[in-house]
Structure formats: C-alpha cells, structure tokens
Design a protein around this motif. Structure first.
Motif, PDB file in Angstrom:
ATOM      1  N   PRO A 119       0.850  -1.202   0.000  1.00 21.90           N
ATOM      2  CA  PRO A 119       0.000   0.000   0.000  1.00 21.90           C
ATOM      3  C   PRO A 119       0.883   1.248   0.000  1.00 21.90           C
ATOM      4  O   PRO A 119       1.990   1.250   0.548  1.00 21.90           O
ATOM      5  CB  PRO A 119      -0.791  -0.133   1.306  1.00 21.90           C
ATOM      6  CG  PRO A 119      -0.766  -1.589   1.625  1.00 21.90           C
ATOM      7  CD  PRO A 119       0.549  -2.091   1.125  1.00 21.90           C
ATOM      8  N   GLU A 120       0.399   2.298  -0.590  1.00 22.09           N
ATOM      9  CA  GLU A 120       1.194   3.514  -0.748  1.00 22.09           C
ATOM     10  C   GLU A 120       1.720   4.035   0.583  1.00 22.09           C
ATOM     11  O   GLU A 120       2.858   4.500   0.677  1.00 22.09           O
ATOM     12  CB  GLU A 120       0.346   4.592  -1.437  1.00 22.09           C
ATOM     13  CG  GLU A 120       1.086   5.880  -1.746  1.00 22.09           C
ATOM     14  CD  GLU A 120       2.195   5.694  -2.799  1.00 22.09           C
ATOM     15  OE1 GLU A 120       3.170   6.472  -2.775  1.00 22.09           O
ATOM     16  OE2 GLU A 120       2.080   4.753  -3.617  1.00 22.09           O
ATOM     17  N   SER A 121       0.892   3.949   1.630  1.00 24.57           N
ATOM     18  CA  SER A 121       1.278   4.530   2.927  1.00 24.57           C
ATOM     19  C   SER A 121       2.414   3.773   3.610  1.00 24.57           C
ATOM     20  O   SER A 121       3.052   4.304   4.525  1.00 24.57           O
ATOM     21  CB  SER A 121       0.074   4.588   3.870  1.00 24.57           C
ATOM     22  OG  SER A 121      -0.420   3.282   4.111  1.00 24.57           O
ATOM     23  N   VAL A 122       2.670   2.542   3.199  1.00 25.36           N
ATOM     24  CA  VAL A 122       3.717   1.758   3.862  1.00 25.36           C
ATOM     25  C   VAL A 122       4.756   1.267   2.856  1.00 25.36           C
ATOM     26  O   VAL A 122       5.459   0.281   3.111  1.00 25.36           O
ATOM     27  CB  VAL A 122       3.113   0.559   4.638  1.00 25.36           C
ATOM     28  CG1 VAL A 122       2.190   1.042   5.734  1.00 25.36           C
ATOM     29  CG2 VAL A 122       2.383  -0.404   3.699  1.00 25.36           C
ATOM     30  N   LYS A 123       4.893   1.975   1.755  1.00 30.04           N
ATOM     31  CA  LYS A 123       5.800   1.483   0.707  1.00 30.04           C
ATOM     32  C   LYS A 123       7.256   1.475   1.159  1.00 30.04           C
ATOM     33  O   LYS A 123       8.076   0.747   0.591  1.00 30.04           O
ATOM     34  CB  LYS A 123       5.634   2.313  -0.566  1.00 30.04           C
ATOM     35  CG  LYS A 123       6.075   3.766  -0.437  1.00 30.04           C
ATOM     36  CD  LYS A 123       5.894   4.494  -1.776  1.00 30.04           C
ATOM     37  CE  LYS A 123       6.388   5.935  -1.669  1.00 30.04           C
ATOM     38  NZ  LYS A 123       6.251   6.630  -2.974  1.00 30.04           N
ATOM     39  N   ASP A 124       7.560   2.254   2.176  1.00 34.15           N
ATOM     40  CA  ASP A 124       8.934   2.285   2.671  1.00 34.15           C
ATOM     41  C   ASP A 124       9.114   1.525   3.982  1.00 34.15           C
ATOM     42  O   ASP A 124      10.162   1.620   4.626  1.00 34.15           O
ATOM     43  CB  ASP A 124       9.386   3.748   2.867  1.00 34.15           C
ATOM     44  CG  ASP A 124       9.401   4.517   1.560  1.00 34.15           C
ATOM     45  OD1 ASP A 124       9.791   3.926   0.536  1.00 34.15           O
ATOM     46  OD2 ASP A 124       9.016   5.710   1.566  1.00 34.15           O
ATOM     47  N   ARG A 125       8.081   0.811   4.371  1.00 35.63           N
ATOM     48  CA  ARG A 125       8.137   0.064   5.630  1.00 35.63           C
ATOM     49  C   ARG A 125       8.553  -1.384   5.364  1.00 35.63           C
ATOM     50  O   ARG A 125       8.354  -1.922   4.266  1.00 35.63           O
ATOM     51  CB  ARG A 125       6.775   0.068   6.320  1.00 35.63           C
ATOM     52  CG  ARG A 125       6.276   1.455   6.700  1.00 35.63           C
ATOM     53  CD  ARG A 125       6.730   1.835   8.080  1.00 35.63           C
ATOM     54  NE  ARG A 125       5.916   1.166   9.080  1.00 35.63           N
ATOM     55  CZ  ARG A 125       6.328   0.923  10.328  1.00 35.63           C
ATOM     56  NH1 ARG A 125       7.543   1.257  10.689  1.00 35.63           N
ATOM     57  NH2 ARG A 125       5.532   0.336  11.190  1.00 35.63           N
ATOM     58  N   THR A 126       9.120  -2.038   6.412  1.00 37.03           N
ATOM     59  CA  THR A 126       9.446  -3.463   6.358  1.00 37.03           C
ATOM     60  C   THR A 126       8.904  -4.116   7.615  1.00 37.03           C
ATOM     61  O   THR A 126       9.331  -3.780   8.726  1.00 37.03           O
ATOM     62  CB  THR A 126      10.967  -3.696   6.268  1.00 37.03           C
ATOM     63  OG1 THR A 126      11.461  -3.069   5.083  1.00 37.03           O
ATOM     64  CG2 THR A 126      11.271  -5.191   6.218  1.00 37.03           C
ATOM     65  N   TYR A 127       7.961  -5.018   7.457  1.00 32.88           N
ATOM     66  CA  TYR A 127       7.360  -5.688   8.608  1.00 32.88           C
ATOM     67  C   TYR A 127       8.145  -6.956   8.984  1.00 32.88           C
ATOM     68  O   TYR A 127       8.587  -7.121  10.103  1.00 32.88           O
ATOM     69  CB  TYR A 127       5.909  -6.063   8.317  1.00 32.88           C
ATOM     70  CG  TYR A 127       4.989  -4.874   8.146  1.00 32.88           C
ATOM     71  CD1 TYR A 127       5.200  -3.689   8.853  1.00 32.88           C
ATOM     72  CD2 TYR A 127       3.909  -4.928   7.282  1.00 32.88           C
ATOM     73  CE1 TYR A 127       4.364  -2.603   8.696  1.00 32.88           C
ATOM     74  CE2 TYR A 127       3.053  -3.846   7.120  1.00 32.88           C
ATOM     75  CZ  TYR A 127       3.291  -2.692   7.821  1.00 32.88           C
ATOM     76  OH  TYR A 127       2.450  -1.613   7.681  1.00 32.88           O
TER      77      TYR A 127
END
Length: 438
Positions: A404-412
């Motif tokens: 999703p655009e809002s978490v494109k730079d996140r890593t879970y």
C-alpha cells in the motif's frame, strides 16, 4: 464438658479431624507466618487479629489455624461455608454480631471456608460490617484471592499465604497420630516401617489430611498378628495412597501453563515435558496444550523452522483421533520438535507492525497495477495496467511495488539469521533488500 453423644461423634470422626492441633504449639508447619515472634502469632496470642484471608493448598492447616483462633479468642466465633451459605445467612450473623457488640462489647469472628466461591453480591453483603468492625472476617481458600475473589473484600483483609507442608511435617503428624492415646492410635500396637512412613509422606505431596487418611486406612484394614501387632509395611502403604496428590487451583493452573509456554520459548524440552505431564496429571484439557503449541510454533519458531507448525497441528489432529493416553506421544513429539527448533519471533513482530499501521489507512486505494482484472470492463478502468508477471523474469522474481502507498517504505517481516530464515536473508540480499529494514 462433652456429653456422651459429643464424645461418640468425636470418636467416629476421621483421624485427620480428631488429630487437628488445638494450640499454636501443636500446630505443624507455616513457621514463616506463625513462628515465634511472627506477626500472625502475635496477633492470635494477643487476640487482636484483624480481618484476614488464609490462602494455600489443601491440607496445609488453614482451617486448623482458624479453629485454634476460635479456641483462643474471647470473642464469638461463627463458621460458614461459602458453598452452602448465602446473603441471608450473612445477615443473620451480622445482626447477632451487632447485638453482641452493643450489649456485651464482644467481637465476632466469621470464618468462611471456600471463600472464593462467594460472588460479588455475597461479598458486598459483608463489607459494611467488616469496615465498621462488627465482623472480623477470616476467609479460607485454596484459590489465589487476587484472582478468584472480589477486590473490595480482598483490599480490606490481610492475606497470609500458607505453603504445602514438607515431608518432615507430614512424618511428624503421622507419628503423633500413632502415639496419641486419646485421639489417635496410641492404644493400639501399631508398628510401621520407615519405608511406609516415607512413601505416604512423599505421595501426600504436602497434604497432611491425605497422609492421615492413608494412615487410618492402613491401620484399620490391617489384621493384627498373633501377638496383636498391626504391622504396616511398604506394600500396605502403597495400597493406602496409590497416587500423588496434585494440588492445583486456578492461579497454579495459569502459572503452570505459563511455565510450559516459557519452556517452549526457552528451548528446554525437559522442562516443557515436565510441565506438560503435570498439567495432564492435574486434569487439564489436553487440547489446551495442543492449542498453545500451535500458537508458539508461529510465535517463537515461525520461519526459522516452518515444520514446527506442521508438527503442532499434526499433534492436535492426532489428539482428536487417538485421545489420551496414546496421544501423549504425539504431544511429546511436537513439544520436543518446537523446543529443539531454532527460534525466531519475526512472524509475531511482522504482524504486530502490520496491525499497527492499519488504523487510518484501511480504505486507501489499491495501486492500479495490482487491481482485479477478472471482470468485464476492467481494462477500460485501467486495472492491472503496468503489472509485471514474475514468472516472465529470471529467477521468477521482478522488482515492483506490491505494498500500500502509505507503507511502501516500511518493512514488517525481518528474517533472523536462525534456521531457514538465514536462507531468506540471503535471497533478500541478492534482491537488494535490507533484511533488517534499515
């Protein structure tokens, strides 16, 4: 002085009841709370005991100590059982206690056995009388009052925690019973082997009532020999108490289950098997153990060894097919597999992080190239435009945005260096991804 009928009733009472200590000096065990100079002992001797809760395993002396208090107090002593007594009974006790205090200045102790069985309404019915000092409440329970009782009554009482008696205490109680000529078997010629003493003391597991019941059964069912001697050997003792007494209340159940789970996480298969065996012996539903293993297979092993989940689920299915006792083998296999597997909490960390980002972004539109193209007219709306089919590329992988655009730079998900996850880290590095999410 007791009349004939009272004497007959006492003689027919079980040995454990007849041998109840009558004074603090006779009382066995619990020296941490009633030893010389201890607070509870001083309060009893001075007849200044405040409202209290006696909490501990069965057969450790809670009711006995309450009886000693009754014998030593100048006040009145009333005993109720929470299983059979209700609000109406409490009101009668309070009314009588109030009159006793007004007319004679005499305090009233109320001993409530199994006090954890009272509900909130029953507990609330006694609170005003306790607060005003009309009633001095003594609750006796095998359950942890902090868990099993209403906070209002617990906050107004001093809690004294009793401990299971040691083997030396149990042995002392049994020897007293054999020597006591008034209440025990002192008038009979009983000779008991040391092995028999030790066996009963060990299997009773801190419960003096269980030990005395076994002793009574052994003595009363053994025929005297030609010399009139009743000989209790190890075999007779084993027949009189055949199984270790397990003392487990609600709080102990949760503590043991917690210990089991922490042993799985801590990779100690011996500890996990020990707690599993104790829980099963105490009568726990084995499906609870299976469910906890399935949870921990993902929570504490996860992608470090994906087969842990397979083992846990297979053990749960085997339990349904086989039942106990055969399924103990399946549970044990899964326990050992989970314990001995490499550990990683990356799965739980990943889903927790994903859940934390959901709020406020749930209704964000799906990127166009990821949208559904299965319905008629999807192409006209641009759905799927720009999507790259991974199998058309070397290694069956191609870089593109799936997030999703809002978490494109996140890593879970951040693979550890344990077990199978070490290979996942290698794949990520080849793709140019940072497995540590930095």
């Amino acid at each position: 002085m007791d009349d004939l009928f009272t004497s007959n009733t006492q003689q027919s009472a079980p040995l454990a009841d007849r041998m109840r200590p009558r004074t603090l000096d006779e009382f066995i065990g619990q020296q941490h709370i009633i030893g010389p100079g201890r607070l509870l002992r001083r309060a009893i001797e001075a007849d200044r005991l405040t409202s209290s809760i006696f909490f501990g395993p069965p057969g450790c002396g809670k009711t006995t100590l309450a009886s000693i208090i009754a014998n030593n107090t100048n006040g009145a002593f009333v005993k109720l059982n929470a299983v059979t007594s209700g609000v109406a009974d409490v009101r009668e006790v309070i009314k009588a206690a109030e009159n006793r205090l007004k007319l004679y200045g005499k305090r009233t102790y109320l001993l409530l056995d199994e006090c954890h069985r009272w509900n909130k309404a029953q507990s609330d019915s006694i609170l005003p009388a306790v607060e005003k000092g009309i009633i001095l409440f003594i609750g006796s329970t095998t359950e942890n009052p902090a868990i099993a009782m209403t906070p209002a009554i617990v906050s107004r009482c001093r809690i004294f925690q009793f401990q299971a008696l040691g083997e030396a205490d149990i042995l002392l109680a049994m020897r007293r019973a054999l020597e006591d000529k008034e209440r025990g078997f002192g008038m009979m010629d009983v000779q008991m082997d040391e092995e028999a003493f030790s066996h009963i003391a060990d299997v009773a597991n801190g419960d003096v009532r269980s030990a005395l019941n076994a002793l009574e059964l052994a003595v009363l069912t053994t025929r005297p020999d030609a010399d009139g001697i009743i000989h209790i050997d190890l075999k007779t003792a084993e027949e009189s108490i055949q199984r270790r007494v397990l003392n487990i209340d609600e709080s102990q159940y949760y503590d043991m289950l917690s210990a089991f789970c922490k042993s799985l996480r801590g990779s100690d298969s011996t500890a996990a098997l020990a707690w599993c065996a104790r829980l099963l012996s105490a009568g726990i539903d084995p499906r609870i153990i299976a469910r906890r293993m399935i949870a921990h297979a993902s929570e504490d092993v996860g992608m470090a060894n994906p087969q842990a989940m397979v083992q846990a689920v297979a053990a749960a299915q085997a339990l349904e097919f086989n039942g106990l006792p055969e399924a103990q083998l399946n549970l044990a296999q899964a326990i050992i597999f989970i314990c001995e597997s490499p550990k990683s909490n990356s799965v739980v960390m990943a889903i927790d992080a994903a859940n934390a980002d959901v709020e406020g972004t749930l209704h964000q539109p799906v990127p166009v190239h990821l949208r559904d193209t299965s319905y008629k007219g999807a192409g006209k709306l641009g759905s799927g435009k720009g999507y790259k089919y991974p199998h058309d590329y070397p290694g069956h992988w191609v870089a593109q945005q799936y997030r999703p655009e809002s978490v494109k730079d996140r890593t879970y998900y951040r693979p550890s260096d344990q077990g199978s996850e070490a290979r996942i880290r290698e794949n990520w590095l080849r793709r140019g991804w940072d497995p540590d999410g930095k």
